[in-house]
Design an enzyme around this catalytic site. Structure first.
Site, PDB file in Angstrom:
ATOM      1  CG  HIS A   1       8.724  -3.292  -2.716  1.00  0.00           C
ATOM      2  ND1 HIS A   1       7.748  -3.559  -2.057  1.00  0.00           N
ATOM      3  CD2 HIS A   1       8.519  -2.737  -4.060  1.00  0.00           C
ATOM      4  CE1 HIS A   1       6.419  -3.028  -2.989  1.00  0.00           C
ATOM      5  NE2 HIS A   1       7.190  -2.741  -4.186  1.00  0.00           N
TER       6      HIS A   1
ATOM      7  CG  HIS B   1       3.649  -4.730   6.259  1.00  0.00           C
ATOM      8  ND1 HIS B   1       4.816  -3.886   6.029  1.00  0.00           N
ATOM      9  CD2 HIS B   1       3.845  -5.502   4.958  1.00  0.00           C
ATOM     10  CE1 HIS B   1       5.224  -4.093   4.839  1.00  0.00           C
ATOM     11  NE2 HIS B   1       4.629  -5.008   4.169  1.00  0.00           N
ATOM     12  CG  LEU B   2       3.723  -7.697  13.117  1.00  0.00           C
ATOM     13  CD1 LEU B   2       4.674  -8.314  14.371  1.00  0.00           C
ATOM     14  CD2 LEU B   2       2.210  -8.156  13.535  1.00  0.00           C
ATOM     15  NE  ARG B   3       0.792  -1.118   8.497  1.00  0.00           N
ATOM     16  CZ  ARG B   3       1.253  -1.206   7.337  1.00  0.00           C
ATOM     17  NH1 ARG B   3       2.613  -1.294   7.268  1.00  0.00           N
ATOM     18  NH2 ARG B   3       0.527  -1.437   6.193  1.00  0.00           N
TER      19      ARG B   3
ATOM     20  CG  HIS C   1       5.904  -8.463  -2.246  1.00  0.00           C
ATOM     21  ND1 HIS C   1       6.587  -7.735  -2.929  1.00  0.00           N
ATOM     22  CD2 HIS C   1       5.988  -7.479  -1.192  1.00  0.00           C
ATOM     23  CE1 HIS C   1       7.022  -6.644  -2.737  1.00  0.00           C
ATOM     24  NE2 HIS C   1       6.515  -6.504  -1.419  1.00  0.00           N
TER      25      HIS C   1
ATOM     26  CG  LEU D   1       1.899  -0.763  -4.694  1.00  0.00           C
ATOM     27  CD1 LEU D   1       2.397   0.667  -4.283  1.00  0.00           C
ATOM     28  CD2 LEU D   1       1.800  -0.986  -6.297  1.00  0.00           C
TER      29      LEU D   1
ATOM     30  CG  ASP E   1       3.121  -7.694   1.419  1.00  0.00           C
ATOM     31  OD1 ASP E   1       3.590  -6.856   2.408  1.00  0.00           O
ATOM     32  OD2 ASP E   1       3.046  -7.276   0.374  1.00  0.00           O
TER      33      ASP E   1
ATOM     34  CE  LYS F   1      11.119  -5.540   1.313  1.00  0.00           C
ATOM     35  NZ  LYS F   1       9.640  -5.327   1.976  1.00  0.00           N
TER      36      LYS F   1
ATOM     37  CG  HIS G   1      -2.763   0.336   4.885  1.00  0.00           C
ATOM     38  ND1 HIS G   1      -2.037   1.418   5.130  1.00  0.00           N
ATOM     39  CD2 HIS G   1      -2.456  -0.487   4.179  1.00  0.00           C
ATOM     40  CE1 HIS G   1      -1.138   1.198   4.503  1.00  0.00           C
ATOM     41  NE2 HIS G   1      -1.081  -0.105   3.981  1.00  0.00           N
TER      42      HIS G   1
ATOM     43  CG  HIS H   1       6.692  -9.632   3.249  1.00  0.00           C
ATOM     44  ND1 HIS H   1       7.450  -9.176   2.204  1.00  0.00           N
ATOM     45  CD2 HIS H   1       5.888  -8.564   3.632  1.00  0.00           C
ATOM     46  CE1 HIS H   1       7.387  -7.887   2.047  1.00  0.00           C
ATOM     47  NE2 HIS H   1       6.350  -7.471   2.769  1.00  0.00           N
TER      48      HIS H   1
ATOM     49  CB  ALA I   1      -0.489  -0.150  -1.738  1.00  0.00           C
TER      50      ALA I   1
HETATM   51  N1  LIG Z   1       2.428  -4.564  -0.011  1.00  0.00           N
HETATM   52  C1  LIG Z   1       1.687  -3.326   0.384  1.00  0.00           C
HETATM   53  O1  LIG Z   1       0.822  -3.110  -0.620  1.00  0.00           O
HETATM   54  N2  LIG Z   1       1.873  -2.476   1.322  1.00  0.00           N
HETATM   55  C2  LIG Z   1       2.982  -2.803   2.404  1.00  0.00           C
HETATM   56  C3  LIG Z   1       4.227  -2.270   1.917  1.00  0.00           C
HETATM   57  C4  LIG Z   1       4.807  -3.387   0.868  1.00  0.00           C
HETATM   58  O2  LIG Z   1       4.915  -4.675   1.305  1.00  0.00           O
HETATM   59  O3  LIG Z   1       5.449  -3.086  -0.277  1.00  0.00           O
HETATM   60  C5  LIG Z   1       2.526  -1.724   3.383  1.00  0.00           C
HETATM   61  O4  LIG Z   1       3.524  -1.359   4.364  1.00  0.00           O
HETATM   62  O5  LIG Z   1       1.298  -1.410   3.449  1.00  0.00           O
HETATM   63 ZN   LIG Z   2       5.069  -5.939   2.569  1.00  0.00          ZN
HETATM   64 ZN   LIG Z   3       7.045  -4.699  -0.470  1.00  0.00          ZN
END
Ligand SMILES: NC(=O)N[C@@H](CC(=O)O)C(=O)O
Ligand SMILES: [Zn+2]
Ligand SMILES: [Zn+2]
Length: 349
Positions: free
Chosen positions: A142, A21-23, A180, A225, A253, A105, A257, A19, A269
Site C-alpha cells: 500500500h 477485501h473479503l472481511r 492500487h 484510499l 480493491d 502485504k 463497509h 487485490h 475508506a
Molecule cells: N482501499 C480502501 O479504501 N480501503 C481498504 C484498505 C486498502 O486497500 O487500503 C479497506 O480495507 O477498506
Molecule cells: Zn485494498
Molecule cells: Zn491499500
C-alpha cells in the site's frame, strides 16, 4: 447511415482479482458470492481485526472462506500475510512452504482501513524482506506515506521517493506489487523500473477522477484510499492499463463497509465493486478503444507475475443495459455498492 463497429459481446479467459477485501464472519458470507461470480481466484487482503499475520491464521481464514462459498460455486482464495514490525523471517519460510500463502502485504501503520498494526519503519523488517527476496515471495505494497504534513493527494508520489526507491535499491530482486496505483508518477515509475515490479489498477481509478467524490455534494461511496486523483492521473492509469504492458494487471480493491460506516461524519475508506467489476473494466477499456487489451490485463499478466497457471475457462461480457441494486445485504446491515441504482452498459453472463 452509420455502421456499428463496436462488438456486442466479448469472450475472454476467466479473470482473477489480484487485490480483494473479503472481511470475515457474516460479512464474508454476504460478499464472497459476488467475487466468486466474477473471478476464478483472488489475492485476499489480510487486514482483518486482528490482522492475518501468520501462516496458521491464513490457513484458518482460507478454510472460513471456503466454508462460506455457496454450494456449486468455485473460487480459489490466494492468501496473504500482514507484515508487522515483528514478523519473524521463519514465518516467511513457513508461508512459502504452505503453498497457499502467495504474498506478504505492507500496510504503513495508520495508512488505511485496519492498518494500526502495520509497519512503522521498513528498516525493522529487512531480515524478513531478505528471506522474501530469497524465496521469491511477492511483497504487496500500500504505497502511501503516513506523514500528516504531506498533502493527502501527494502521499503516493512521495512514497515512491521516500520508501519505494530506497527499498528497491536495497532489495533489487524482491518481487513487488505496487497496489492500487492512482497517479501518473506511480504508473511511470513501474513502467520504467528495472527488475521484478508490477502494479494493480482498480476499475474505479480507471473510470473516475476526484471530482466524482464531490459531484452535487459529498459522496462517501467514492471515497477510498489512495483517494481518487486529478484527471491527468486517471488518463495515465488508462494508458498503463490498456498498453499491453505485462507489469499492469487487474486488482479491484473492492472493500465492503456497512452503509452506516460510510454514510457518517467520519466515513471509512473503500469502494465496493465486487458486484460489477468486470463490467466496469470493460466499460473503461471500451472507452479507450482497447477491448482487445482487456484479456491480458484481466487474465494473463497477474498469474504470470505470481508464477501461477492461467485459468482455462472463459467468460462472456455482453453489451446489455441493466441496473445495479441500490444496496445489498451485508451481515445484519446493508452495503451500498459503487454505482448503486445506476445503469450498467455491459453484463457478465
Ligand atoms: N482501499 C480502501 O479504501 N480501503 C481498504 C484498505 C486498502 O486497500 O487500503 C479497506 O480495507 O477498506
Ligand atoms: Zn485494498
Ligand atoms: Zn491499500
Amino acid at each position: 447511415m452509420s455502421t456499428i463497429d463496436t462488438p456486442q459481446s466479448l469472450t475472454i479467459t476467466r479473470p482473477d482479482d489480484w487485490h480483494l477485501h473479503l472481511r470475515d464472519g457474516a460479512a464474508l458470507a454476504s460478499v464472497l458470492p459476488h467475487s466468486a461470480r466474477q473471478f476464478a481466484r483472488a489475492i485476499v487482503m489480510p487486514n482483518l481485526k486482528p490482522p492475518v499475520t501468520t501462516t496458521a491464521m491464513a490457513q484458518a481464514y482460507r478454510e472460513r472462506i471456503l466454508a462460506a462459498l455457496p454450494a456449486g460455486m468455485r473460487f480459489e482464495p490466494l492468501m496473504t500475510l500482514y507484515l508487522t514490525d515483528n514478523t519473524d523471517p521463519d514465518e516467511i519460510r513457513r508461508a512459502q512452504d504452505s503453498g497457499f500463502v502467495h504474498a506478504v502485504k505492507l500496510y504503513p501503520a495508520g495508512a488505511t482501513t485496519n492498518s494500526d498494526a502495520g509497519v512503522t519503519d521498513l528498516a525493522r523488517c529487512y531480515k524478513t524482506l531478505e528471506v522474501m527476496q530469497e524465496v521469491g515471495m511477492p511483497f504487496l505494497v500500500h504505497g502511501e506515506v503516513t506523514d500528516q504534513e504531506i498533502d493527502l493527494f501527494d502521499r503516493e508520489a512521495v512514497f515512491i521517493e521516500r520508501v519505494m526507491r530506497p527499498l528497491r535499491r536495497d532489495m533489487p530482486e524482491l518481487k513487488i506489487v505496487f497496489e492500487h496505483i492512482t497517479t501518473k508518477d506511480a504508473a511511470q515509475y513501474v513502467a520504467e523500473a528495472d527488475g521484478p515490479i508490477a502494479a494493480t489498477i482498480t476499475a474505479h481509478h480507471l473510470l473516475y477522477n476526484r471530482n466524482e467524490i464531490f459531484k452535487g455534494g459529498i459522496r462517501p461511496h467514492y471515497y477510498c484510499l489512495p483517494v481518487l486523483k486529478r484527471e491527468e492521473h486517471r488518463l495515465a492509469l488508462m494508458t498503463a492499463a490498456t498498453s499491453g504492458d505485462e507489469r499492469f494487471f487487474l486488482g479491484t480493491d473492492s472493500a465492503p463497509h456497512a452503509v452506516g460506516a460510510k454514510e457518517t461524519s467520519c466515513g471509512c475508506a473503500g469502494c465496493y465493486t465486487a458486484l460489477h467489476a468486470m463490467e466496469m473494466y470493460t466499460e473503461a477499456f471500451e472507452r479507450a478503444g482497447a477491448l482487445d487489451k482487456l484479456e491480458a490485463f484481466a487474465s494473463f499478466h497477474g498469474p504470470d507475475f505470481y508464477d501461477l497457471p492461467r485459468n482455462t475457462g472463459q467468460v462472456t461480457l455482453k453489451r446489455e443495459a441493466w441496473t445495479l441494486p441500490q444496496s445489498v445485504p451485508m451481515a445484519d446491515s446493508t452495503l451500498v455498492p459503487l454505482n448503486g441504482g445506476e445503469q450498467i452498459n455491459w453484463k457478465l453472463l
